[in-house]
Design a protein around this motif. Structure first.
Motif, mmCIF file in Angstrom:
data_model
loop_
_atom_site.group_PDB
_atom_site.id
_atom_site.type_symbol
_atom_site.label_atom_id
_atom_site.label_comp_id
_atom_site.label_asym_id
_atom_site.label_seq_id
_atom_site.Cartn_x
_atom_site.Cartn_y
_atom_site.Cartn_z
ATOM 1 N N ALA A 1 -3.673 9.440 16.513
ATOM 2 C CA ALA A 1 -4.779 8.433 15.551
ATOM 3 C C ALA A 1 -5.912 9.071 16.215
ATOM 4 N N LEU A 2 -5.925 8.837 17.749
ATOM 5 C CA LEU A 2 -7.109 9.244 18.433
ATOM 6 C C LEU A 2 -7.776 11.063 17.421
ATOM 7 N N GLU A 3 -6.843 11.751 17.369
ATOM 8 C CA GLU A 3 -7.503 13.106 16.371
ATOM 9 C C GLU A 3 -7.571 13.349 14.926
ATOM 10 N N GLN A 4 -7.103 11.811 14.505
ATOM 11 C CA GLN A 4 -7.692 11.749 12.963
ATOM 12 C C GLN A 4 -8.655 11.011 13.282
ATOM 13 N N ALA A 5 -9.351 9.924 14.398
ATOM 14 C CA ALA A 5 -10.216 9.573 14.107
ATOM 15 C C ALA A 5 -11.916 9.717 14.728
ATOM 16 N N LYS A 6 -11.293 10.945 15.411
ATOM 17 C CA LYS A 6 -12.461 12.362 14.983
ATOM 18 C C LYS A 6 -12.223 13.035 14.506
ATOM 19 N N TYR A 7 -11.509 13.661 13.783
ATOM 20 C CA TYR A 7 -11.926 13.986 12.674
ATOM 21 C C TYR A 7 -12.186 13.562 11.053
#
Length: 327
Positions: free
Chosen positions: A207-213
């Motif tokens: 979720a963190l990486e998707q939010a960053k993307y």
């Protein structure tokens, strides 16, 4: 290379007369494009501000309400049942259809506590411009904790859900209360991550990486509560169709532009240290630091400081060697 010099490798710099002619031709091209109705910031523009609770979102939204008549755009509040930020699949389709086809409400500024929604999944042409604001995760939780108990100066007479509970945030953390548990920190990441189930699993690194993307690729601009004026200033420079006059309006402090939670007591160092031991805090804070760094990068290339005041940079590019020549 000095400002205004040629940026085309292997070519000699343009003379002053040639540069003036090139700029004149650019103005002519842009004027003709505007007359043809092909302007980039046209009257069918849509902004979605999927506002995270307690990040100064009401303060910012009130500026949009104050400007909408003057700048001729519409403001619409997305009010979801029980403030649920996740829409059902059928509501996602309805919302995308409304935003895309509701021509009477364009240009439009939509705002509400809803998770990010990827319009490209639904087969529609054109995507809205997303904006948002984030805040230090512990400061945001503390503000929300006291807001539920004491409200704020925006609607002081409204009874809040936890009204009557006098327990301080420090006492809540010390006793292991549910309202101040680390899981309550998990909010900004899922708001940016979106409608995938994994977005709402507290502590998920996916979720963190998707939010960053999404922040980098799907949002026009994401500011931080601590530097809200800079966020507004950049928006005014980028989207004057909506935000012309916003900076001055914010600085004047009129109406409800500065909403404050009442009876808020800053947490002790011990309370902060206890929350920071949580993996959930570490991941939420990583996202906040990522957003802050990106915003500061954008700001560094958009404004300059002089005598303690910030100024938006003027256009620093132009076109050369435009062919064929306009008649």
């Amino acid at each position: 290379m000095s400002t205004g010099s040629s940026v085309m490798l292997g070519l000699l710099p343009l003379s002053s007369a040639e540069r003036t002619m090139a700029r004149h031709e650019v103005v002519e091209v842009e004027l003709r494009r505007s007359e043809d109705g092909g302007g980039w910031e046209a009257d069918d523009s849509v902004i979605i501000y999927n506002r995270v609770p307690k990040t100064a979102s009401t303060s910012f939204t009130n500026i949009a309400y104050d400007l909408c008549s003057r700048n001729r755009f519409h403001v619409l509040h997305i009010n979801t049942t029980k403030n649920n930020p996740v829409m059902s699949l059928q509501d996602q389709v309805r919302f995308v259809r409304n935003v895309t086809t509701w021509r009477e409400m364009k240009p439009g500024f939509y705002h509400g506590h809803v998770a990010y929604l990827d319009f490209s999944k639904y087969g529609v042409k054109g995507k809205p411009m997303y904006i948002n604001v984030v805040r230090d995760p512990i400061e945001r939780l503390v503000s929300y904790y006291y807001f539920l108990r004491f409200g704020d100066d925006y609607r002081p007479g409204l009874r809040r859900r936890k009204q009557g509970d006098k327990k301080t945030f420090d006492e809540c953390v010390s006793s292991g209360g549910s309202d101040c548990a680390p899981e309550k920190l998990w909010l900004q990441i899922p708001f940016f991550c979106g409608h995938h189930s994994e977005c709402w699993n507290a502590g998920s690194r996916w979720a963190l990486e998707q939010a960053k993307y999404n922040l980098v690729n799907e949002y026009l601009l994401v500011g931080v509560t601590e530097e809200l004026e800079d966020f507004i200033m950049i928006l005014e420079a980028v989207l004057p169709r909506f935000f012309k006059g916003a900076t001055e309006l914010y600085r004047s402090g009129k109406k409800s532009h500065l909403r404050k939670t009442t009876e808020k007591k800053p947490p002790t160092k011990e309370t902060i240290a206890k929350l920071q031991q949580s993996d959930i805090w570490k991941i939420e804070n990583e996202f906040y630091e990522f957003a802050l760094e990106h915003f500061q990068f954008v700001r560094a290339h958009a404004v300059r400081e002089k005598d303690g005041e910030l100024y938006v940079l003027a256009q620093s590019f132009f076109y050369e060697k435009i062919y064929p020549k306009l008649s």
